[in-house]
Design an enzyme around this catalytic site. Structure first.
Site, mmCIF file in Angstrom:
data_model
loop_
_atom_site.group_PDB
_atom_site.id
_atom_site.type_symbol
_atom_site.label_atom_id
_atom_site.label_comp_id
_atom_site.label_asym_id
_atom_site.label_seq_id
_atom_site.Cartn_x
_atom_site.Cartn_y
_atom_site.Cartn_z
ATOM 1 N N GLN A 312 41.262 44.553 39.281
ATOM 2 C CA GLN A 312 40.087 45.077 39.136
ATOM 3 C C GLN A 312 40.303 46.660 38.676
ATOM 4 O O GLN A 312 41.312 47.427 39.367
ATOM 5 C CB GLN A 312 39.422 45.225 40.868
ATOM 6 C CG GLN A 312 38.943 43.888 41.307
ATOM 7 C CD GLN A 312 38.033 43.321 40.656
ATOM 8 O OE1 GLN A 312 37.204 43.966 39.862
ATOM 9 N NE2 GLN A 312 37.447 42.004 40.818
ATOM 10 N N TYR A 341 39.433 31.707 40.014
ATOM 11 C CA TYR A 341 39.534 32.804 38.861
ATOM 12 C C TYR A 341 40.218 34.076 40.112
ATOM 13 O O TYR A 341 39.782 35.170 40.241
ATOM 14 C CB TYR A 341 38.426 33.476 38.574
ATOM 15 C CG TYR A 341 37.334 32.346 37.897
ATOM 16 C CD1 TYR A 341 37.444 31.963 36.549
ATOM 17 C CD2 TYR A 341 36.416 31.685 38.526
ATOM 18 C CE1 TYR A 341 36.860 31.165 36.077
ATOM 19 C CE2 TYR A 341 35.655 30.632 37.802
ATOM 20 C CZ TYR A 341 35.778 30.485 36.683
ATOM 21 O OH TYR A 341 34.853 29.659 35.823
ATOM 22 N N CYS A 437 30.654 40.183 37.907
ATOM 23 C CA CYS A 437 30.656 41.647 37.214
ATOM 24 C C CYS A 437 29.580 41.337 36.086
ATOM 25 O O CYS A 437 29.515 42.251 35.214
ATOM 26 C CB CYS A 437 31.988 41.759 36.447
ATOM 27 S SG CYS A 437 32.676 40.797 35.399
HETATM 28 C C1 LIG Z 1 36.961 38.904 37.143
HETATM 29 S S1 LIG Z 1 38.806 38.452 36.995
HETATM 30 C C2 LIG Z 1 38.914 38.230 38.674
HETATM 31 C C3 LIG Z 1 40.377 38.265 39.396
HETATM 32 C C4 LIG Z 1 40.529 38.293 40.937
HETATM 33 N N1 LIG Z 1 39.610 37.678 41.732
HETATM 34 C C5 LIG Z 1 40.441 39.938 41.283
HETATM 35 O O1 LIG Z 1 39.498 40.293 41.920
HETATM 36 O O2 LIG Z 1 41.373 40.564 41.251
HETATM 37 C C6 LIG Z 1 38.573 36.973 36.475
HETATM 38 C C7 LIG Z 1 39.859 36.070 36.420
HETATM 39 O O3 LIG Z 1 39.806 34.869 35.910
HETATM 40 C C8 LIG Z 1 40.526 34.350 34.974
HETATM 41 N N2 LIG Z 1 40.124 33.427 34.280
HETATM 42 C C9 LIG Z 1 39.435 33.180 33.205
HETATM 43 N N3 LIG Z 1 39.126 32.069 32.797
HETATM 44 C C10 LIG Z 1 39.766 31.235 33.432
HETATM 45 C C11 LIG Z 1 39.907 29.674 33.430
HETATM 46 N N4 LIG Z 1 39.233 29.116 32.661
HETATM 47 N N5 LIG Z 1 40.575 29.150 34.301
HETATM 48 C C12 LIG Z 1 40.996 29.915 35.442
HETATM 49 N N6 LIG Z 1 40.992 31.304 35.547
HETATM 50 C C13 LIG Z 1 40.229 31.875 34.402
HETATM 51 C C14 LIG Z 1 41.127 35.527 34.275
HETATM 52 O O4 LIG Z 1 42.461 35.389 33.918
HETATM 53 C C15 LIG Z 1 41.151 36.667 35.591
HETATM 54 O O5 LIG Z 1 42.198 36.857 36.036
#
Ligand SMILES: C[S@@+](CC[C@H](N)C(=O)[O-])C[C@H]1O[C@@H](n2cnc3c(N)ncnc32)[C@H](O)[C@@H]1O
Length: 498
Positions: A312, A341, A437
């Site tokens: 974040q 995610y 977000c």
């Molecule tokens: C908004 S971030 C949230 C990360 C975590 N929840 C945090 O608050 O630190 C979204 C995350 O989803 C991952 N992501 C994006 N597309 C994805 C997918 N298709 N499958 C799994 N993870 C994914 C990204 O790499 C990223 O780490």
């Protein structure tokens, strides 16, 4: 202007709609989710024109010059402020007129929050009548970003009043809105962590001294592409992530050496190579200095975050997100939780420490490696991580009947991929905490979840991005009694107020 040299409307013809070049007087009433002020103007035949302008402040009366129209909605530029708004403030940033990033910075912070609340409530209106909690303010509305992603370019945006012949073929900063090829040289960013600004200045100076050329986005050549600066707010660590089109050790080496000598506060530096044409920073990584990651801590848990891993961008507000997720998760000892995610484990670790059995799902291998290491170092048990695309990794868990009682979902801006959403719906957990977000994409996903019989328990916006139109929101859903699994699509079964 008219012959009398006034700014009276240029054309007053009736029987037509407004068009490019028309001048209108607009009353600005609010903001939209794209960082523009919205307002109303009266057209010659008495009809109302919906006006959108950049840099406007709600409460102001302005004269605007129309440059685009669709129906009775126009996009326009402010040419004169006729009445100043009571919530107008002096913008702090010297780049405000060009950058476009902090488009709300000329508006009092409390008014920004009120507008964000109004925008969110408007987006949620199709879901029924629900309480939206007041937006949780950011304590310090400047210097809050722990990560800045700057771009190099060989077409510098030339600013007003610059002398003829000023050097134009090198810039490191941010894209000029609407111009994929022009980079605004950023001298100082007010929302970046403080140490980012001097490092940015040194990188610019040294790149010129070492004759390192910037990426040419049209011709696809040049060495320097991106400069990502990250800060571990609680550790003081600073990670520099330099993205180049080739290793070029002989050219990069001396530059890096001088940069590190000038900034002993830099704790690690990685170089990533990306020769492709994509405009986002990615690529194969080599650690040139330090451990290759930074450390930050949230809720008493220390996180190691590698250059490729998500974290974040606002550490203080991320801590509030974790608190909200924990509050709404209502963890019971041994409760099964999926954290979709999960990044480098922010929510997974907090939930596991509270007693849940957690499986975190994440696409980026480096982030999963960080998450595992973070759990190990913090001696947190009851948590495992699955690497890969959720579109592939979630459904098998659903098919095996390993239904969790709670799913935490924190997707990227695009929201939950349809196949992942389908798998989530068939898991039918008792509770879903959806951290978003981008409320627009969240609403699209929430419509389907509400139709399955979920009801809102809490809608809590959190300001992670002051001065910008972005807004983070935690939507907590509980499943009402009834059959599990997907219900009819569409908003038919939406419950009002949880
Ligand atoms: C908004 S971030 C949230 C990360 C975590 N929840 C945090 O608050 O630190 C979204 C995350 O989803 C991952 N992501 C994006 N597309 C994805 C997918 N298709 N499958 C799994 N993870 C994914 C990204 O790499 C990223 O780490």
């Amino acid at each position: 202007m008219s012959g009398e040299d006034t700014l009276e409307p240029r054309r007053r013809a009736t029987g037509r709609k407004p068009r490019r070049g028309d001048l209108l007087e607009a009353e600005l009433t609010g903001l939209d989710g794209r960082g523009r002020a919205v307002g109303r103007a009266e057209w010659t035949d008495g009809r109302e024109v919906d006006v959108r302008v950049r840099g406007g402040v709600p409460g102001a009366r302005v004269r605007v010059d129309v440059f685009r129209r669709k129906g009775m909605r126009v996009e326009a530029r402010i040419v004169e402020v006729l009445r100043t708004s009571p919530v107008a403030v002096e913008p702090r940033c010297e780049h405000v007129s060009t950058c476009g990033g902090c488009s709300f910075q000329n508006i009092d912070y409390a008014a920004q929050l009120a507008e964000k609340h109004r925008i969110l409530s408007g987006l949620l209106a199709p879901l029924g009548d629900h309480d939206v909690q007041p937006v949780l303010a950011n304590g310090s509305a400047f210097g809050y970003r722990n990560k800045m992603d700057f771009t190099f370019g060989n077409r510098r945006w030339v600013e007003e009043g610059e002398p003829e012949g000023a050097e134009r073929d090198f810039a490191v900063g941010l894209h000029v809105p609407g111009r994929y090829d022009k980079i605004l040289d950023i001298r100082r960013c007010e929302i970046a962590f403080e140490a980012a600004n001097p490092i940015l200045g040194t990188v610019r100076r040294l790149a010129r001294e070492h004759d390192l050329d910037a990426w040419d986005v049209r011709e696809h050549r040049g060495l320097l592409r991106h400069l990502v600066l990250r800060h571990g707010v609680r550790s003081g660590d600073i990670l520099v992530d330099l993205v180049t089109t080739e290793r070029a050790h002989d050219r990069i080496g001396p530059f890096v050496e001088e940069l590190l000598a000038a900034h002993p506060e830099i704790t690690t530096l990685v170089q990533r190579v990306d020769s492709g044409v994509a405009l986002v920073a990615r690529g194969e990584e080599e650690v040139l200095f330090g451990p290759g990651y930074l450390r930050d801590s949230i809720g008493g848990i220390e996180f190691r975050v590698s250059a490729a891993s998500f974290f974040q961008t606002n550490t203080v507000q991320a801590e509030r997100l974790v608190e909200l997720v924990l509050e709404d998760a209502a963890v019971r000892e041994g409760m099964r939780v999926f954290d979709l995610y999960c990044g480098s484990g922010l929510f997974s670790l907090a939930l596991a420490r509270a007693g849940a059995q957690v499986i975190g799902f994440e696409l980026v291998e480096e982030a999963v490696a960080d998450a595992r290491e973070n759990a190990r170092r913090a001696r947190i048990e009851g948590v495992e991580f699955v690497a890969g695309d959720l579109a592939r990794t979630l459904a098998p868990h659903a098919a095996r009947g390993e239904a969790p009682e709670l799913c935490v979902v924190d997707p990227p801006r695009a929201g939950i991929h349809p196949s992942t959403l389908a798998a989530l719906r068939s898991l039918a957990p008792e509770r879903i905490v959806y951290v978003s977000c981008n409320p627009k994409s969240a609403v699209r996903d929430l419509i389907l979840l509400l139709a399955d019989g979920y009801a809102f328990r809490r809608i809590q916006p959190v300001d992670l991005f002051p001065h910008t139109p972005h807004l983070e929101c935690v939507f907590t859903l509980v499943r009402r009694a009834g059959p599990r699994g997907p219900g009819p699509e569409g908003p038919g079964g939406i419950a009002s107020r949880a």
